[in-house]
Design a protein around this motif. Structure first.
Motif, PDB file in Angstrom:
ATOM      1  N   ALA A   1       0.853  -1.203   0.000  1.00  0.00           N
ATOM      2  CA  ALA A   1       0.000   0.000   0.000  1.00  0.00           C
ATOM      3  C   ALA A   1       0.884   1.247   0.000  1.00  0.00           C
ATOM      4  CB  ALA A   1      -0.927  -0.014   1.210  1.00  0.00           C
ATOM      5  N   GLU A   2       1.968   1.220   0.808  1.00  0.00           N
ATOM      6  CA  GLU A   2       2.878   2.376   0.855  1.00  0.00           C
ATOM      7  C   GLU A   2       3.584   2.579  -0.490  1.00  0.00           C
ATOM      8  OE1 GLU A   2       5.131   1.213   4.231  1.00  0.00           O
ATOM      9  OE2 GLU A   2       3.622   1.995   5.640  1.00  0.00           O
TER      10      GLU A   2
ATOM     11  N   LYS B   1      -5.133   7.230   1.273  1.00  0.00           N
ATOM     12  CA  LYS B   1      -4.516   8.574   1.325  1.00  0.00           C
ATOM     13  C   LYS B   1      -3.697   8.845   0.068  1.00  0.00           C
ATOM     14  CE  LYS B   1      -4.073   8.194   6.313  1.00  0.00           C
ATOM     15  NZ  LYS B   1      -3.202   7.736   7.383  1.00  0.00           N
ATOM     16  N   ILE B   2      -3.466   7.805  -0.735  1.00  0.00           N
ATOM     17  CA  ILE B   2      -2.551   7.939  -1.882  1.00  0.00           C
ATOM     18  C   ILE B   2      -3.292   7.890  -3.225  1.00  0.00           C
ATOM     19  CG2 ILE B   2      -0.570   6.890  -3.057  1.00  0.00           C
ATOM     20  CD1 ILE B   2       0.140   5.609  -0.285  1.00  0.00           C
TER      21      ILE B   2
ATOM     22  N   THR C   1     -11.460  10.330  -1.676  1.00  0.00           N
ATOM     23  CA  THR C   1     -11.167   9.037  -2.301  1.00  0.00           C
ATOM     24  C   THR C   1     -12.475   8.267  -2.465  1.00  0.00           C
ATOM     25  OG1 THR C   1      -9.078   9.060  -1.106  1.00  0.00           O
ATOM     26  CG2 THR C   1      -9.741   6.945  -2.093  1.00  0.00           C
ATOM     27  N   ALA C   2     -12.676   7.725  -3.648  1.00  0.00           N
ATOM     28  CA  ALA C   2     -13.886   6.924  -3.873  1.00  0.00           C
ATOM     29  C   ALA C   2     -13.655   5.507  -3.343  1.00  0.00           C
ATOM     30  CB  ALA C   2     -14.209   6.895  -5.359  1.00  0.00           C
ATOM     31  N   MET C   3     -14.732   4.739  -3.258  1.00  0.00           N
ATOM     32  CA  MET C   3     -14.618   3.371  -2.741  1.00  0.00           C
ATOM     33  C   MET C   3     -15.501   2.446  -3.566  1.00  0.00           C
ATOM     34  SD  MET C   3     -15.785   1.907   0.986  1.00  0.00           S
ATOM     35  CE  MET C   3     -14.847   3.078   1.948  1.00  0.00           C
ATOM     36  N   ARG C   4     -14.955   1.306  -3.928  1.00  0.00           N
ATOM     37  CA  ARG C   4     -15.820   0.266  -4.515  1.00  0.00           C
ATOM     38  C   ARG C   4     -16.030  -0.810  -3.479  1.00  0.00           C
ATOM     39  NH1 ARG C   4     -15.103  -4.663  -7.924  1.00  0.00           N
ATOM     40  NH2 ARG C   4     -13.001  -4.004  -8.534  1.00  0.00           N
TER      41      ARG C   4
END
Ligand code: SF4
Length: 385
Positions: free
Chosen positions: A67-68, A102-103, A151-154
């Motif tokens: 993720a980072e 956050k990215i 940030t959107a989310m599915r």
């Protein structure tokens, strides 16, 4: 019966530079298959996908380290002059989702991973509600990050990872899948978060389409008009994978359902993009090239129609928005190609009639000259680009 063909009304969800839903084109997305820790390889594949026409790219973030890594990947892509939105694919690690949110522009979470690892078969109503409360608590930090970072989310439900709680109530069924997503929608709404896209995935085409239709009905009944992502997971490779995807995705598109699609093939992901474009064009949802129709030919055909179709495709496919019919004979050909802009129809032995808007424009053109005459006619009409 309502026989009008209209797209389901959905709200717009912004994913970085690309919007999904509403009147926006149905978006094409894909997913990298590189190791996310290998920045160079992942960036290269994202760029290849963008150049092929992919509009959003998903990258797996299986743990906090990968993720980072999305930060470096994002920066490299921007440095190369691309603003294609990135989506983090999260499966088993809510912490990775919180870092990725956050990215990147969107996170995909699987509701099956926000569950207690219970194996019990019976849930009392109290136990059922308690587990939902625990899911809500576990999801809240991610929702707050998504709200802060736009940030959107599915919420991507997979049939293979439904919670035991849902299975105990609905069985391993499309109804359980639809309810799995609906629960998350309601949790997100309770925290005033609306940037949602939903999906129902299964390798079984009928399960996927039924679950998606059920979900859409349930959402619309509560005026929850979130966009949906459609695709057949584990569709396979080659012709099998393409046909399976076309049947699943295409059947929903023709019902007006679907705001973004992914064709999942066991191949280089770049190979998914032309298939997605062809599905979208075949269902009348988006236009990427000229539409070329042709009859199967029969005993009435007096010229080499197969060679003619190949030649028309090679020379005319770039004429986006133009419809050309290649037909075997003048007995039935003209009547069956009435909605085509141009017709290329076999007449006598080795001769072709050319039509414009259903009217004969040139008769008995030598077969070897016909394609050039057709292209000249199209150019005269100002449609040569
Ligand atoms: S258009 Fe003519 S050649 Fe083509 S299938 Fe029909 S009858 Fe046969």
């Amino acid at each position: 019966m309502d026989i009008t063909l209209k797209r389901r009304t959905t709200k717009v969800v912004n994913v970085g530079s690309v919007s999904i839903g509403g009147d926006n084109p149905i978006r094409i997305q894909s997913m990298t298959n590189t190791d996310t820790l290998d920045t160079k390889a992942t960036v290269k594949q994202v760029i290849e996908l963008a150049n092929a026409g992919c509009e959003l790219v998903r990258i797996t973030a299986s743990d906090t380290k990968s993720a980072e890594k999305l930060y470096d990947i994002r920066n490299e892509i921007v440095k190369l002059g691309y603003d294609i939105p990135l989506i983090a694919d999260i499966h088993f690690n809510p912490k990775a989702a919180e870092i990725a949110a956050k990215i990147v522009d969107k996170v995909r979470i699987n509701p099956g991973n926000y569950i207690d690892r219970n194996t019990q078969n019976d849930y009392s109503e109290q136990q059922y509600q308690d587990e939902l409360s625990r899911i809500s608590e576990r999801l809240q930090p991610l929702i707050e990050i998504c709200k802060r970072h736009k940030t959107a989310m599915r919420v991507g439900t997979n049939q293979g990872s439904l919670s035991q709680r849902l299975i105990s109530r609905y069985g391993n069924t499309p109804l359980a899948m639809a309810n799995s997503a609906l629960e998350f929608v309601k949790i997100c709404k309770s925290f005033e978060y609306e940037q949602l896209v939903l999906s129902m995935k299964s390798s079984n085409v009928r399960t996927m389409t039924i679950a998606t239709r059920l979900l859409v009905d349930m959402l619309d009944a509560e005026s929850l008009n979130y966009p949906v992502h459609i695709g057949v997971t584990e569709a396979g490779e080659g012709e099998d994978g393409r046909i399976k995807s076309a049947v699943g995705i295409g059947s929903l598109l023709t019902l007006g359902i679907g705001d973004t699609i992914r064709v999942s093939l066991t191949e280089d992901p770049v190979a998914e993009i032309p298939v997605a474009q062809a599905i979208l064009q075949s269902s009348g949802c988006r236009v990427f090239k000229a539409e070329i129709i042709s009859c199967p030919s029969c005993g009435r055909t007096k010229y080499d129609i197969e060679a003619a179709v190949r030649q028309v495709k090679t020379r005319c496919s770039h004429l986006t928005g133009v419809k050309i019919a290649v037909m075997g004979c003048i007995v039935n050909g003209p009547g069956e190609m009435l909605d085509a802009d141009y017709g290329y129809i076999g007449s006598l032995d080795g001769k072709v009639h050319l039509y414009r808007k259903g009217k004969l424009a040139f008769s008995n053109v030598e077969e070897h000259k016909a394609i050039d005459v057709l292209l000249e006619m199209i150019a005269q009409d100002g449609k040569s680009k």
